[in-house]
Design a protein around this motif. Structure first.
Motif, PDB file in Angstrom:
ATOM      1  N   UNK A   1       0.847  -1.176   0.000  1.00 11.91           N
ATOM      2  CA  UNK A   1       0.000   0.000   0.000  1.00 11.91           C
ATOM      3  C   UNK A   1       0.894   1.241   0.000  1.00 11.91           C
ATOM      4  N   UNK A   2       0.619   2.135  -0.908  1.00 15.98           N
ATOM      5  CA  UNK A   2       1.401   3.363  -1.021  1.00 15.98           C
ATOM      6  C   UNK A   2       0.513   4.560  -0.670  1.00 15.98           C
ATOM      7  N   UNK A   3       1.060   5.479   0.136  1.00 16.14           N
ATOM      8  CA  UNK A   3       0.368   6.744   0.360  1.00 16.14           C
ATOM      9  C   UNK A   3       0.644   7.633  -0.840  1.00 16.14           C
ATOM     10  N   UNK A   4      -0.401   8.253  -1.364  1.00 17.33           N
ATOM     11  CA  UNK A   4      -0.269   9.136  -2.526  1.00 17.33           C
ATOM     12  C   UNK A   4      -0.245  10.587  -2.069  1.00 17.33           C
ATOM     13  N   UNK A   5      -1.321  11.042  -1.470  1.00  9.50           N
ATOM     14  CA  UNK A   5      -1.400  12.405  -0.940  1.00  9.50           C
ATOM     15  C   UNK A   5      -2.239  12.362   0.316  1.00  9.50           C
ATOM     16  N   UNK A   6      -1.994  13.343   1.202  1.00 11.73           N
ATOM     17  CA  UNK A   6      -2.799  13.384   2.411  1.00 11.73           C
ATOM     18  C   UNK A   6      -2.952  14.801   2.913  1.00 11.73           C
ATOM     19  N   UNK A   7      -3.897  14.942   3.791  1.00 18.30           N
ATOM     20  CA  UNK A   7      -4.270  16.193   4.423  1.00 18.30           C
ATOM     21  C   UNK A   7      -4.798  15.769   5.794  1.00 18.30           C
ATOM     22  N   UNK A   9      -7.587  16.018   6.924  1.00 15.54           N
ATOM     23  CA  UNK A   9      -8.968  15.543   6.770  1.00 15.54           C
ATOM     24  C   UNK A   9      -9.142  14.404   5.774  1.00 15.54           C
ATOM     25  N   UNK A  10      -8.080  14.018   5.066  1.00 16.05           N
ATOM     26  CA  UNK A  10      -8.208  12.924   4.109  1.00 16.05           C
ATOM     27  C   UNK A  10      -6.851  12.328   3.772  1.00 16.05           C
ATOM     28  N   UNK A  11      -6.924  11.109   3.259  1.00 12.98           N
ATOM     29  CA  UNK A  11      -5.717  10.423   2.790  1.00 12.98           C
ATOM     30  C   UNK A  11      -6.104   9.642   1.544  1.00 12.98           C
ATOM     31  N   UNK A  12      -5.256   9.708   0.542  1.00 16.04           N
ATOM     32  CA  UNK A  12      -5.439   8.917  -0.670  1.00 16.04           C
ATOM     33  C   UNK A  12      -4.287   7.922  -0.731  1.00 16.04           C
ATOM     34  N   UNK A  13      -4.653   6.652  -0.863  1.00 18.07           N
ATOM     35  CA  UNK A  13      -3.666   5.589  -0.918  1.00 18.07           C
ATOM     36  C   UNK A  13      -3.884   4.770  -2.185  1.00 18.07           C
ATOM     37  N   UNK A  14      -2.832   4.055  -2.554  1.00 22.88           N
ATOM     38  CA  UNK A  14      -2.907   3.197  -3.733  1.00 22.88           C
ATOM     39  C   UNK A  14      -2.510   1.784  -3.333  1.00 22.88           C
ATOM     40  N   UNK A  15      -3.428   0.856  -3.526  1.00 28.03           N
ATOM     41  CA  UNK A  15      -3.166  -0.565  -3.288  1.00 28.03           C
ATOM     42  C   UNK A  15      -2.701  -1.137  -4.623  1.00 28.03           C
ATOM     43  N   UNK A  20      -6.210  -0.630  -6.649  1.00 28.38           N
ATOM     44  CA  UNK A  20      -7.350   0.023  -6.008  1.00 28.38           C
ATOM     45  C   UNK A  20      -6.906   1.351  -5.418  1.00 28.38           C
ATOM     46  N   UNK A  21      -7.676   2.380  -5.685  1.00 27.69           N
ATOM     47  CA  UNK A  21      -7.456   3.685  -5.069  1.00 27.69           C
ATOM     48  C   UNK A  21      -8.309   3.739  -3.807  1.00 27.69           C
ATOM     49  N   UNK A  22      -7.694   4.140  -2.700  1.00 30.01           N
ATOM     50  CA  UNK A  22      -8.391   4.204  -1.420  1.00 30.01           C
ATOM     51  C   UNK A  22      -8.443   5.660  -0.961  1.00 30.01           C
ATOM     52  N   UNK A  23      -9.655   6.131  -0.689  1.00 29.49           N
ATOM     53  CA  UNK A  23      -9.876   7.484  -0.179  1.00 29.49           C
ATOM     54  C   UNK A  23     -10.402   7.356   1.247  1.00 29.49           C
ATOM     55  N   UNK A  50      -6.771   3.442 -12.874  1.00 30.32           N
ATOM     56  CA  UNK A  50      -7.430   2.759 -11.765  1.00 30.32           C
ATOM     57  C   UNK A  50      -8.936   2.798 -11.996  1.00 30.32           C
ATOM     58  N   UNK A  51      -9.571   1.655 -11.827  1.00 31.93           N
ATOM     59  CA  UNK A  51     -11.023   1.549 -12.012  1.00 31.93           C
ATOM     60  C   UNK A  51     -11.719   0.979 -10.788  1.00 31.93           C
ATOM     61  N   UNK A  52     -10.975   0.776  -9.717  1.00 30.76           N
ATOM     62  CA  UNK A  52     -11.514   0.222  -8.475  1.00 30.76           C
ATOM     63  C   UNK A  52     -11.230   1.214  -7.345  1.00 30.76           C
ATOM     64  N   UNK A  53     -12.280   1.529  -6.569  1.00 35.81           N
ATOM     65  CA  UNK A  53     -12.169   2.532  -5.519  1.00 35.81           C
ATOM     66  C   UNK A  53     -12.727   2.009  -4.203  1.00 35.81           C
ATOM     67  N   UNK A  54     -12.026   2.294  -3.128  1.00 32.99           N
ATOM     68  CA  UNK A  54     -12.530   2.042  -1.779  1.00 32.99           C
ATOM     69  C   UNK A  54     -12.639   3.416  -1.129  1.00 32.99           C
ATOM     70  N   UNK A  55     -13.843   3.797  -0.762  1.00 31.51           N
ATOM     71  CA  UNK A  55     -14.083   5.119  -0.187  1.00 31.51           C
ATOM     72  C   UNK A  55     -14.486   4.926   1.270  1.00 31.51           C
ATOM     73  N   UNK A  56     -13.575   5.266   2.170  1.00 31.91           N
ATOM     74  CA  UNK A  56     -13.765   5.045   3.601  1.00 31.91           C
ATOM     75  C   UNK A  56     -14.321   6.310   4.252  1.00 31.91           C
TER      76      UNK A  56
END
Length: 134
Positions: A1-7, A9-15, A20-23, A50-56
């Motif tokens: 799992x790679x961290x892409x960008x964060x704040x 209030x949010x984090x975007x990761x890449x599995x 899979x893109x994880x928000x 990326x065509x698969x998303x996990x939105x937490x």
């Protein structure tokens, strides 16, 4: 799992194992910050196909209806025009009733506009298993 960008209030990761893109959302989020999160996520999805998303949304706080409306009116048409029809999203919704209602509204609108396959899950693991099946 790679961290892409964060704040804060949010984090975007890449599995990268499952593409899979994880928000992940945290706390109350201002309109501008909410919009930035979505724009960054879409940017990464286009760059990496990326065509698969996990939105937490489990830890999300207050997000205005204006910001949620922007996602539906401005961003969703852009997403639909740039991504393939094979997009799937697993949503981990908040246990807070108000936040959960907002997410349900967004998901129903997005499914109607896009025709994408979106479902709700209780954990990262169950969402990733579902996303990885296709």
């Amino acid at each position: 799992m790679q961290d892409y960008k964060s704040h804060p209030n949010w984090k975007i990761q890449y599995n990268d194992e499952h593409n899979i893109l994880i928000m992940r959302c945290y706390g109350d989020i201002s309109d501008d910050i909410y919009k930035t999160m979505w724009e960054e996520a879409i940017k990464l999805s286009l760059e990496r196909n990326i065509r698969r998303f996990l939105i937490d949304q489990r830890e999300i706080g207050r997000v205005s209806f204006s910001a949620r409306g922007w996602v539906i009116v401005s961003l969703f048409p852009k997403i639909k025009s740039k991504l393939s029809k094979e997009v799937r999203a697993a949503v981990l919704k908040s246990s807070n009733m108000a936040n959960s209602s907002g997410i349900m509204f967004l998901v129903k609108a997005f499914k109607k506009v896009s025709g994408y396959d979106i479902d709700f899950f209780d954990s990262d693991k169950s969402g990733i298993v579902w996303l990885s099946k296709v």
